[in-house]
Each structure stands twice: as structure tokens, then as C-alpha cells.
Write a protein that holds these residues in place. Structure first.
Motif, short mmCIF file in Angstrom:
data_model
loop_
_atom_site.label_atom_id
_atom_site.label_comp_id
_atom_site.label_asym_id
_atom_site.label_seq_id
_atom_site.Cartn_x
_atom_site.Cartn_y
_atom_site.Cartn_z
N GLY A 403 10.83 21.61 9.85
CA GLY A 403 10.21 21.41 9.00
C GLY A 403 9.93 19.76 9.79
N GLU A 404 10.57 19.25 8.67
CA GLU A 404 10.11 17.57 8.54
C GLU A 404 11.54 16.68 8.93
N LEU A 405 11.22 16.31 10.34
CA LEU A 405 13.18 15.27 10.93
C LEU A 405 13.46 14.34 10.61
N CYS A 406 14.58 13.79 9.68
CA CYS A 406 14.59 13.03 8.60
C CYS A 406 16.21 12.63 10.16
N ILE A 438 6.84 17.66 12.65
CA ILE A 438 7.84 18.58 12.79
C ILE A 438 8.38 18.98 13.87
N ALA A 439 9.64 19.37 13.24
CA ALA A 439 10.83 19.45 14.67
C ALA A 439 11.32 20.93 13.92
N ARG A 448 13.71 19.32 19.41
CA ARG A 448 12.20 20.25 19.65
C ARG A 448 11.43 20.19 18.66
N ILE A 449 10.24 18.59 19.21
CA ILE A 449 9.18 18.40 17.80
C ILE A 449 7.74 19.66 18.19
N VAL A 450 7.79 20.00 17.29
CA VAL A 450 6.15 20.36 17.02
C VAL A 450 5.32 19.96 17.01
N ASP A 451 5.28 19.02 16.24
CA ASP A 451 3.78 18.07 16.18
C ASP A 451 4.06 17.09 15.19
#
Length: 553
Positions: A403-406, A438-439, A448-451
Motif C-alpha cells: 500500500g502507499e507508504l506514510c 508503494i511499500a 520493502r518498496i514495491v515501486d
């Protein structure tokens, strides 16, 4: 952000010492007192000790206070590459109570005009090489005081004259310009030396720097970073990176531009806080000269990014360097591929510790523990920092779900300069900032960063992350670097196009696709492959996927 029964949050250890300082200048003064005779910055063979940096920055602060009408809180643009004048100007400006506006030396006239006008900068220090551009836009700005410096200005007399003459008359890198009211930086320092610098009280919540975002999705926005933000990130970096380093004993190679938040915080602030020595590389694209310098330097740390690691490891002369003193390599700014990390460790004997950050977080959010590096992750949250991920509806997600990293922490920006609506879109009332990345939060505490959210490709309803494709493709022995983007397709919504720089002119698209099929699901295999001599990059060396996408429109 509402709570969810299975929502997960990762939080770093407690941050200590934040209230010991009221401004970045407090940190600087302590380091000067502790490390006066130690080298602080070197560039092109010239070194400034902490005592010399203190004296010169005090001279500049005195000139600003006595010879201009600038008041504390006014903005000064600094448009310089990696040269000794940069730290002198930054600390001098901060000691005069000014706000530093870091400016890319390779900006076009349009970009300069926007940033100077938007920031309300009243003064600028600029390298002579781009002063002709300033001449053309000066009347579109609020700048009242112009200082010009030449590349060799802080070197000894003979070397200064030689460097400046070669740059101007041999390489012809200084176009003619007419700025009749401009003051030379050397003159300002000389005049300031005869004046008395007055200490300026600044509060932790005062803005220290306006750090403009890269502007890759539109016009650049000024990120308001306070003294507290920058002090917090210095201390956070110390907690995360410090265990691998001594104080006042290390020599760190700094090839990435100091105007960029990555090097600004790590080299110009954190390394000063620890009393260590940063070697500024003015032109890292000149790999011949860069490697020659590395051969002559006993360096213990190296700060870079994926494309630079790749480029250096391709070279025989780099591979012959004595890397035995090297104990820390840091990667940031873009995703680190497994191939680049393994190649670097094979060549240098030093593992790469990858971190993550963004301009809006000063920048460090997370870092791999040097004694427990997990390749493919961006490490764990630094001290005082919490992270969570959100789904498309803004709901927090559990561990293991992308999901979106905050991010929340004392290093998170005050907001965007004069853009309250943009600030509200990114930063909520509780202090959580949406990163646009996205992490996945892992059970072991690593991230982990997905993108990038905007770079995600959707193929027939399946999410495809360019980083994964690029990581696989660069594992091919004939591939130097690669970038994957999504292009419109009437059947699948988007199709994957791969741009490749190859060392083998005989490598063809079908061979590469066949290689991808052995390691990727069918829907992740690029449909199109284009070979190029080079990929477009930012000045920091980050591949511009946006620019590649635009060429397909």
C-alpha cells in the motif's frame, strides 16, 4: 487516517538529544569546538578544516549582516556544484539567520526564474558558469544582492588562477555575462573579515531551508524544512549510520550534488555533526578523473546510488583500487538493484546499506542496519519515526500487504512554501505524510518498496512494478542498465516497454524477452524493447521514467 483492526505500524527507537539544540548553527558550533583541526571538506585537492570553515562562514555571515539589507528569515539562493564555497555559504547564511534555497546549477532559465520568484529569494550566490542565465531572468525575480564565484576561488593563489583560467579561457565554460551590481564571493569574504559577525537567535520551528522537489511531475514545490527537521534528521542519521563510523576519523566520498537533499543532509550536515571529512566531487561524470582521485584517497565511506555503482564497477581502473579501508557504502535516491549491490560488494568487499527518504522528510526515513543488511529492503524506520501503509481508500493495511507508504516523525516538513492546499493533500493534521511510494511492511521490521505509485503499470488488471522487471533485466550479463514503463495498449490497458543500455551490440529484443520469461510471470515480460546508448537521468543520476514515457506519446 482511521484505525483498522489489522492495521500495522512500524516505529523506530526513541530519538534522543533533539531538545539539546535550537538551531543547525548550534550543532555546527559544537563540531567546530570539538574538531577544529580536523579536515571538514576537500575538493580538487584543497582542504578546509573545521576551524577554517568556521572562520570563512563567519566572514560571509558578517558581510551579509553589514553589507546587505537582508534580515533573519530572508531567503538566499545558493546555485553551486560540489565546491568548497558551498559549505562556507550554507553555514554563513544560517549564521546570519537566513533561509537557504538550494538551487540546481543545471537549471534552465525558466526553472531558475520560477524557483527564485516562488521562494522570494532576495540574494543569490551563483557560479560564474551560469551567471549569464541569471542575467536573463534577474528582472523577473526579487533578488537584490548577487554574488558570483569562480570554480577555484577557495584554492591557493597559484592554483586558483590556474583553475579559473582553464575553466574560462581553455574550456570556455563561462559565457559572457553582465551583472554590474554583482559582488565577487572572494571580495565579500575579504570585506566580511574586517567586520564583526553577530550571533542570531533562531527557534527550532524557524525555516532553515527551502528545498525544492525535483519537479518531475510539474512545477517544483518549495519544501519548508525547519531547524528542528534538519537537527532531527542529523541525529536520526547518527543513530542509524553512526555505529559504523568513528567521529572525526572518517573520510567520506561525496560524488552526488550537495544541493540535493540526500547529500545536503548526509554530507553537509550529518558528517559535520560527527566531525568527519567529506571529499566533494565536482564532476562525477568525468569518471577518469574521479577514479584517479579515488586511487589517491584513503576513503572509509562512499555515498552513491545505483547508476553510479554500476558505472564504476564496469571499469578496470576502479576495480584495481585498494578498498581495504572502506567500511561503509550508502545507497539512496533510487532503488538499489540486487545485481549492482552484489557487483559492488564483489569489487570492493563492502556491502551497500540502502536507505530511503524524500525531500519532504529531510530526507532519511529508514536505513538498513549496517550489521544486518537485508538486500532488497530499505531497512527499518530511523529513531522517532513511524511508518504505515494505506490501501486505495486510505485505510491502514496489515503487515505483508502492499500500500502507499506514510511517514510520521520530527523530520517531516513543515509544509510546502505558500501552497497550503498542496500541503493538505500530502500532510494530514496528525503529521502523517503520504510518500506516493508503494511499500510492504515486513514482520521482521524491515520495509520493502514495491515501486512509485505513479510508475506502477497495470497489465490486464495485474499490477506490475518496474523495479522488479529492471532488477531481473540488469541481471543479464550483457545489460548495463534498464528502465521499464507502461504505454497505452487497447487490449491490455497498458503494455510494458523496456529501455535497455547494452554492452553487447548483438543483443536483441527476443533474446532479452526469452531471458525475462525464465524469471518473470508472463504478464510481466516486456512486450516492447528499445535499445539506447544512454537513459535520461536527473542530475542526481536517477533514471527519468517519466521522460521515457513521454517519448512514447
Amino acid at each position: 487516517m482511521s484505525e483498522h483492526a489489522s492495521a500495522a505500524t512500524l516505529t523506530g527507537p526513541a530519538l534522543e538529544g533533539l531538545d539539546d539544540y535550537t538551531s543547525v548553527v548550534d550543532v555546527f558550533r559544537r563540531s567546530v569546538d570539538r574538531f577544529a583541526d580536523k579536515p571538514a571538506f576537500s575538493c580538487m585537492g584543497q582542504t578546509l578544516t573545521y576551524a577554517e570553515l568556521d572562520r570563512l562562514s563567519g566572514d560571509f555571515a558578517a558581510w551579509l549582516q553589514h553589507e546587505t539589507a537582508l534580515e533573519p528569515g530572508d531567503r538566499i539562493a545558493i546555485q553551486l556544484p560540489n565546491v568548497l564555497q558551498y559549505p562556507v555559504a550554507v553555514f554563513g547564511a544560517l549564521r546570519a539567520g537566513l533561509v537557504v534555497v538550494n538551487t540546481n546549477p543545471l537549471y534552465t532559465e525558466r526553472e531558475m526564474a520560477h524557483q527564485f520568484k516562488d521562494s522570494g529569494a532576495k540574494a543569490i550566490l551563483i557560479l560564474a558558469n551560469m551567471a549569464d542565465k541569471l542575467e536573463k531572468v534577474l528582472d523577473k525575480t526579487d533578488i537584490e544582492h548577487v554574488l558570483v564565484t569562480e570554480l577555484g576561488d577557495l584554492h591557493g593563489v597559484a592554483k586558483r588562477l590556474l583553475i579559473n583560467a582553464v575553466v574560462k579561457y581553455v574550456k570556455k565554460l563561462v559565457p559572457h555575462y553582465a551583472l554590474p551590481t554583482a559582488v565577487s564571493f572572494r571580495s565579500a569574504l575579504a570585506r566580511g573579515r574586517r567586520l564583526e559577525h553577530r550571533e542570531v537567535a533562531r527557534s527550532p520551528e524557524d525555516i532553515a531551508a527551502l528545498q525544492y522537489t525535483g519537479g518531475t511531475t510539474g512545477r517544483a514545490k518549495g519544501t519548508m524544512l525547519t531547524h528542528r527537521n534538519l537537527i532531527a534528521n542529523m541525529l536520526q542519521a547518527h543513530g542509524a549510520i553512526g555505529p559504523a563510523l568513528g567521529e572525526g576519523t572518517e573520510t567520506i566520498i561525496a560524488p552526488l550534488p550537495v544541493y540535493h537533499i540526500y547529500t545536503f543532509t548526509v554530507n553537509c550536515l550529518f558528517m559535520v555533526e560527527t566531525g568527519n571529512h567529506s571529499v566533494l566531487i565536482t564532476n562525477p561524470r568525468d569518471l577518469d578523473a574521479f577514479v584517479k582521485l579515488l586511487k589517491k584517497t584513503r576513503f572509509t565511506g562512499f555515498i552513491g546510488l545505483n547508476t553510479l555503482f554500476n558505472a564504476l564497477c564496469q571499469r578496470e581502473d576502479f576495480r584495481s583500487i585498494d578498498f581495504s579501508p572502506l567500511k561503509l557504502t550508502i545507497s539512496g535516491g533510487m532503488a538499489l538493484t540486487r545485481v549492482a549491490a552484489e557487483r559492488w560488494q564483489s569489487v570492493t568487499g563492502c556491502a551497500i546499506a540502502e536507505g530511503y527518504g524524500m525531500t519532504e522528510t529531510s530526507p532519511v526515513v529508514s536505513f538498513n542496519p549496517v550489521d544486518a543488511i537485508q538486500l532488497g529492503s530499505i531497512g527499518k524506520p530511523v529513531a522517532g519515526t513511524s511508518v504505515r501503509v494505506l490501501d486505495a481508500d486510505g485505510e491502514p493495511l496489515p503487515l505483508g500487504e502492499p500500500g502507499e507508504l506514510c511517514v510520521k516523525g520530527p523530520q517531516v516538513m513543515k509544509g510546502y512554501w505558500n501552497l497550503p492546499e498542496e500541503t493538505a493533500k500530502t500532510l494530514d493534521e496528525e503529521g502523517w505524510i503520504r510518500t506516493g511510494d508503494i511499500a510492504v511492511l515486513q514482520e521482521d521490521g524491515y520495509i520493502r518498496i514495491v515501486d512509485r505509485k505513479k510508475d506502477m503499470i497495470i497489465v490486464s488488471g495485474f499490477n506490475v512494478y518496474p523495479n522488479e522487471i529492471e532488477d531481473v533485466v540488469t541481471g543479464h550479463e550483457d545489460v548495463i542498465e534498464a528502465a521499464a514503463v507502461g504505454i497505452e495498449d487497447e487490449n491490455s490497458g497498458e503494455a510494458i516497454k523496456l529501455f535497455v543500455v547494452s554492452r553487447n551490440p548483438d543483443l536483441d529484443a527476443e533474446t532479452l524477452r526469452a531471458y525475462c520469461r525464465t524469471q518473470l510471470s508472463a504478464y510481466k515480460v516486456p512486450r516492447y524493447v528499445e535499445f539506447r546508448d544512454e537513459l535520461p537521468k536527473t542530475n542526481v543520476g536517477k533514471v527519468l521514467r517519466r521522460e521515457l514515457r513521454e517519448t512514447q506519446a
